[in-house]
Write a protein that holds these residues in place. Structure first.
Motif, PDB file in Angstrom:
ATOM      1  N   ILE A  37       0.865  -1.173   0.000  1.00 59.89           N
ATOM      2  CA  ILE A  37       0.000   0.000   0.000  1.00 59.89           C
ATOM      3  C   ILE A  37       0.901   1.222   0.000  1.00 59.89           C
ATOM      4  CG2 ILE A  37      -1.746   1.304   1.271  1.00 59.89           C
ATOM      5  CD1 ILE A  37      -2.746  -1.373   2.398  1.00 59.89           C
ATOM      6  N   THR A  38       0.686   2.102  -0.965  1.00 57.86           N
ATOM      7  CA  THR A  38       1.604   3.234  -1.154  1.00 57.86           C
ATOM      8  C   THR A  38       1.058   4.558  -0.641  1.00 57.86           C
ATOM      9  OG1 THR A  38       0.718   3.497  -3.390  1.00 57.86           O
ATOM     10  CG2 THR A  38       2.754   2.217  -3.141  1.00 57.86           C
ATOM     11  N   LEU A  39      -0.239   4.780  -0.806  1.00 52.44           N
ATOM     12  CA  LEU A  39      -0.806   6.065  -0.407  1.00 52.44           C
ATOM     13  C   LEU A  39      -2.300   5.899  -0.186  1.00 52.44           C
ATOM     14  CD1 LEU A  39      -0.393   9.127   0.003  1.00 52.44           C
ATOM     15  CD2 LEU A  39      -0.914   9.434  -2.424  1.00 52.44           C
ATOM     16  N   GLY A  40      -2.734   6.008   1.061  1.00 48.30           N
ATOM     17  CA  GLY A  40      -4.151   5.862   1.355  1.00 48.30           C
ATOM     18  C   GLY A  40      -4.671   4.510   0.942  1.00 48.30           C
ATOM     19  N   ASP A  41      -5.496   4.484  -0.098  1.00 44.53           N
ATOM     20  CA  ASP A  41      -6.099   3.236  -0.565  1.00 44.53           C
ATOM     21  C   ASP A  41      -5.479   2.750  -1.872  1.00 44.53           C
ATOM     22  OD1 ASP A  41      -8.146   3.163   1.526  1.00 44.53           O
ATOM     23  OD2 ASP A  41      -8.878   4.962   0.531  1.00 44.53           O
ATOM     24  N   GLU A  42      -4.333   3.316  -2.249  1.00 41.64           N
ATOM     25  CA  GLU A  42      -3.653   2.900  -3.468  1.00 41.64           C
ATOM     26  C   GLU A  42      -2.540   1.920  -3.143  1.00 41.64           C
ATOM     27  OE1 GLU A  42      -2.956   5.686  -6.922  1.00 41.64           O
ATOM     28  OE2 GLU A  42      -0.878   5.303  -6.347  1.00 41.64           O
ATOM     29  N   PHE A  43      -2.322   0.977  -4.047  1.00 46.07           N
ATOM     30  CA  PHE A  43      -1.273  -0.018  -3.855  1.00 46.07           C
ATOM     31  C   PHE A  43      -0.629  -0.313  -5.196  1.00 46.07           C
ATOM     32  CE2 PHE A  43      -5.356  -2.051  -4.483  1.00 46.07           C
ATOM     33  CZ  PHE A  43      -5.118  -3.043  -5.409  1.00 46.07           C
ATOM     34  N   GLN A  44       0.582  -0.879  -5.151  1.00 44.04           N
ATOM     35  CA  GLN A  44       1.258  -1.216  -6.402  1.00 44.04           C
ATOM     36  C   GLN A  44       2.259  -2.337  -6.192  1.00 44.04           C
ATOM     37  OE1 GLN A  44       2.956   2.723  -7.129  1.00 44.04           O
ATOM     38  NE2 GLN A  44       5.002   1.955  -6.651  1.00 44.04           N
ATOM     39  N   GLY A  45       2.597  -2.991  -7.291  1.00 39.39           N
ATOM     40  CA  GLY A  45       3.585  -4.059  -7.285  1.00 39.39           C
ATOM     41  C   GLY A  45       4.218  -4.149  -8.658  1.00 39.39           C
ATOM     42  N   LEU A  46       5.312  -4.885  -8.745  1.00 34.38           N
ATOM     43  CA  LEU A  46       6.057  -4.971  -9.999  1.00 34.38           C
ATOM     44  C   LEU A  46       6.376  -6.429 -10.304  1.00 34.38           C
ATOM     45  CD1 LEU A  46       7.383  -3.073 -12.142  1.00 34.38           C
ATOM     46  CD2 LEU A  46       9.506  -3.306 -10.816  1.00 34.38           C
ATOM     47  N   LEU A  47       6.056  -6.842 -11.530  1.00 33.07           N
ATOM     48  CA  LEU A  47       6.308  -8.214 -11.974  1.00 33.07           C
ATOM     49  C   LEU A  47       7.386  -8.240 -13.033  1.00 33.07           C
ATOM     50  CD1 LEU A  47       2.621  -9.458 -12.425  1.00 33.07           C
ATOM     51  CD2 LEU A  47       3.992  -9.412 -10.334  1.00 33.07           C
ATOM     52  N   GLY A  48       8.100  -9.360 -13.100  1.00 32.56           N
ATOM     53  CA  GLY A  48       9.126  -9.520 -14.107  1.00 32.56           C
ATOM     54  C   GLY A  48       8.583 -10.018 -15.429  1.00 32.56           C
ATOM     55  N   ARG A  49       7.350 -10.524 -15.426  1.00 31.95           N
ATOM     56  CA  ARG A  49       6.703 -10.982 -16.655  1.00 31.95           C
ATOM     57  C   ARG A  49       5.191 -10.912 -16.465  1.00 31.95           C
ATOM     58  NH1 ARG A  49       7.160 -17.587 -16.760  1.00 31.95           N
ATOM     59  NH2 ARG A  49       6.834 -17.965 -14.524  1.00 31.95           N
ATOM     60  N   SER A  50       4.465 -11.076 -17.554  1.00 35.89           N
ATOM     61  CA  SER A  50       3.025 -10.848 -17.513  1.00 35.89           C
ATOM     62  C   SER A  50       2.203 -12.104 -17.237  1.00 35.89           C
ATOM     63  CB  SER A  50       2.562 -10.258 -18.851  1.00 35.89           C
ATOM     64  OG  SER A  50       2.784 -11.195 -19.905  1.00 35.89           O
ATOM     65  N   LYS A  51       2.832 -13.254 -17.086  1.00 33.17           N
ATOM     66  CA  LYS A  51       2.120 -14.533 -17.022  1.00 33.17           C
ATOM     67  C   LYS A  51       1.007 -14.548 -15.984  1.00 33.17           C
ATOM     68  CE  LYS A  51       2.860 -19.509 -16.568  1.00 33.17           C
ATOM     69  NZ  LYS A  51       3.856 -20.604 -16.400  1.00 33.17           N
ATOM     70  N   TYR A  52       1.247 -13.981 -14.806  1.00 33.98           N
ATOM     71  CA  TYR A  52       0.266 -14.090 -13.728  1.00 33.98           C
ATOM     72  C   TYR A  52      -0.449 -12.768 -13.406  1.00 33.98           C
ATOM     73  CZ  TYR A  52       2.270 -18.694 -12.955  1.00 33.98           C
ATOM     74  OH  TYR A  52       2.692 -19.986 -13.121  1.00 33.98           O
ATOM     75  N   VAL A  53      -0.376 -11.806 -14.319  1.00 35.96           N
ATOM     76  CA  VAL A  53      -1.030 -10.516 -14.081  1.00 35.96           C
ATOM     77  C   VAL A  53      -2.512 -10.705 -13.776  1.00 35.96           C
ATOM     78  CG1 VAL A  53      -1.786  -8.378 -15.168  1.00 35.96           C
ATOM     79  CG2 VAL A  53       0.558  -9.117 -15.428  1.00 35.96           C
ATOM     80  N   PHE A  54      -3.196 -11.412 -14.639  1.00 30.57           N
ATOM     81  CA  PHE A  54      -4.637 -11.567 -14.491  1.00 30.57           C
ATOM     82  C   PHE A  54      -4.978 -12.383 -13.253  1.00 30.57           C
ATOM     83  CE2 PHE A  54      -8.911 -12.881 -15.993  1.00 30.57           C
ATOM     84  CZ  PHE A  54      -9.420 -11.619 -16.244  1.00 30.57           C
ATOM     85  N   ASP A  55      -4.204 -13.429 -12.974  1.00 32.71           N
ATOM     86  CA  ASP A  55      -4.446 -14.252 -11.789  1.00 32.71           C
ATOM     87  C   ASP A  55      -4.310 -13.421 -10.517  1.00 32.71           C
ATOM     88  OD1 ASP A  55      -4.862 -16.681 -13.189  1.00 32.71           O
ATOM     89  OD2 ASP A  55      -2.717 -16.971 -13.370  1.00 32.71           O
ATOM     90  N   ILE A  56      -3.301 -12.584 -10.472  1.00 36.65           N
ATOM     91  CA  ILE A  56      -3.078 -11.746  -9.290  1.00 36.65           C
ATOM     92  C   ILE A  56      -4.221 -10.759  -9.102  1.00 36.65           C
ATOM     93  CG2 ILE A  56      -1.634  -9.874  -8.385  1.00 36.65           C
ATOM     94  CD1 ILE A  56       0.793 -11.418  -9.517  1.00 36.65           C
ATOM     95  N   ILE A  57      -4.621 -10.107 -10.173  1.00 38.47           N
ATOM     96  CA  ILE A  57      -5.709  -9.131 -10.075  1.00 38.47           C
ATOM     97  C   ILE A  57      -7.003  -9.808  -9.635  1.00 38.47           C
ATOM     98  CG2 ILE A  57      -7.235  -7.642 -11.441  1.00 38.47           C
ATOM     99  CD1 ILE A  57      -4.749  -6.783 -13.022  1.00 38.47           C
TER     100      ILE A  57
END
Length: 219
Positions: free
Chosen positions: A47-67
Motif C-alpha cells: 500500500i503506497t498512499l491511502g487506498d492505493e497499492f502497487q507491485g512490480l512483476l518480471g513478466r506478464s504470465k500471472y497478471v490476471f491471476d493476481i488481479i
C-alpha cells in the motif's frame, strides 16, 4: 528489460464507513499475493498512499491471476487496476515497489487516470482493468482492453454464489466434484452456477488475454 507494473486502488474509498478495516484487509491480501506469486514478483505489492497499492512483476504470465485473486478476496469492495508494460528507470528493490519509477509505471498510472475518466461518463459500465504498453498505441492493446470490459460485463451479472464458484474453479482448477467439496455443495449445483455464469466463455477470454499479453510482452 521490460517489467509489468500494477497499480490499484479502492473505488469510492472515502464513502466506506469501515475504511480502516478494509485497509487492514487489503494489507493481508497483498501479503498473500507476495507469498503465493513470489517467484514472479520483482518488487512486492505494498500500500503506497491511502487506498492505493502497487507491485512490480518480471513478466506478464500471472497478471490476471493476481488481479482476480485480489478482487475475489476484497469483494464486495470494488477496485480498479492500471497495468503498464515497459522499462523501469530506477533501482528495483524486491522488498517493496515503493520508490520504483519509469515507463512501466507511467503507463499503469495513465490507465488509472483513464479508468477514473471512464467512470465519470459510464458509471458502473466503466472498465475496472486497463492495460497499456508505454509509448505504444496499437489496435491489439485496444482489443485487449475491450475484452477486459466485456469480461467485467459478465462479472457484473454474477450472483455472489456464481462469482465464488467461477473464481474457485479459475484459481483452484480440478473437477466440478472437487469444486463442490470445496464449496460444500453438490456437483449439479456447481455445474448450474458455472453455466449460468458463462464460465467457459469467461475462461476462454482469460486464455486469450494471457496469450495476447505474452505476445505483446515479447514483441
Amino acid at each position: 528489460m521490460n517489467y509489468v507494473a500494477i497499480i490499484g486502488d479502492i473505488k469510492g474509498s472515502k464513502q466506506i464507513s469501515n475504511r480502516s478495516q478494509i485497509q487492514k484487509k487489503l494489507g493481508h491480501v497483498l501479503k498473500d499475493v507476495n507469498e503465493t506469486y513470489k517467484a514472479d514478483i520483482s518488487a512486492k505489492f505494498i500500500i503506497t498512499l491511502g487506498d492505493e497499492f502497487q507491485g512490480l512483476l518480471g513478466r506478464s504470465k500471472y497478471v490476471f491471476d493476481i488481479i482476480k485473486f485480489i478482487q475475489k478476496e476484497m469483494y464486495p469492495v470494488r477496485l480498479r487496476f492500471g497495468v503498464g508494460i515497459g522499462e523501469i528507470s530506477t533501482d528495483v528493490f524486491s522488498e517493496a515497489a515503493l520508490g520504483a519509477d519509469g515507463p512501466a509505471y507511467y503507463a499503469a498510472r495513465k490507465m488509472m487516470e483513464q479508468l477514473r475518466e471512464q467512470e465519470k461518463k459510464l458509471k458502473k459500465q466503466a472498465a475496472d482493468i486497463q492495460i497499456s504498453i508505454y509509448n505504444t498505441d496499437n489496435f491489439e492493446v485496444a482489443e485487449l482492453n475491450m475484452i477486459l470490459l466485456l469480461m467485467k460485463t459478465i462479472e457484473d451479472r454474477w450472483s455472489d454464489k456464481q462469482r465464488f464458484t467461477v473464481l474457485d474453479m479459475e484459481q483452484n482448477g480440478g473437477s466440478q466434484e472437487e469444486c463442490a467439496k470445496r464449496m460444500d455443495t453438490s456437483q449439479s449445483t456447481v455445474a448450474r452456477r458455472l453455466a449460468d455464469g458463462n464460465y467457459l466463455i469467461y475462461q476462454h477470454a482469460k486464455k486469450v488475454i494471457n496469450e495476447a499479453l505474452r505476445r505483446l510482452e515479447e514483441g
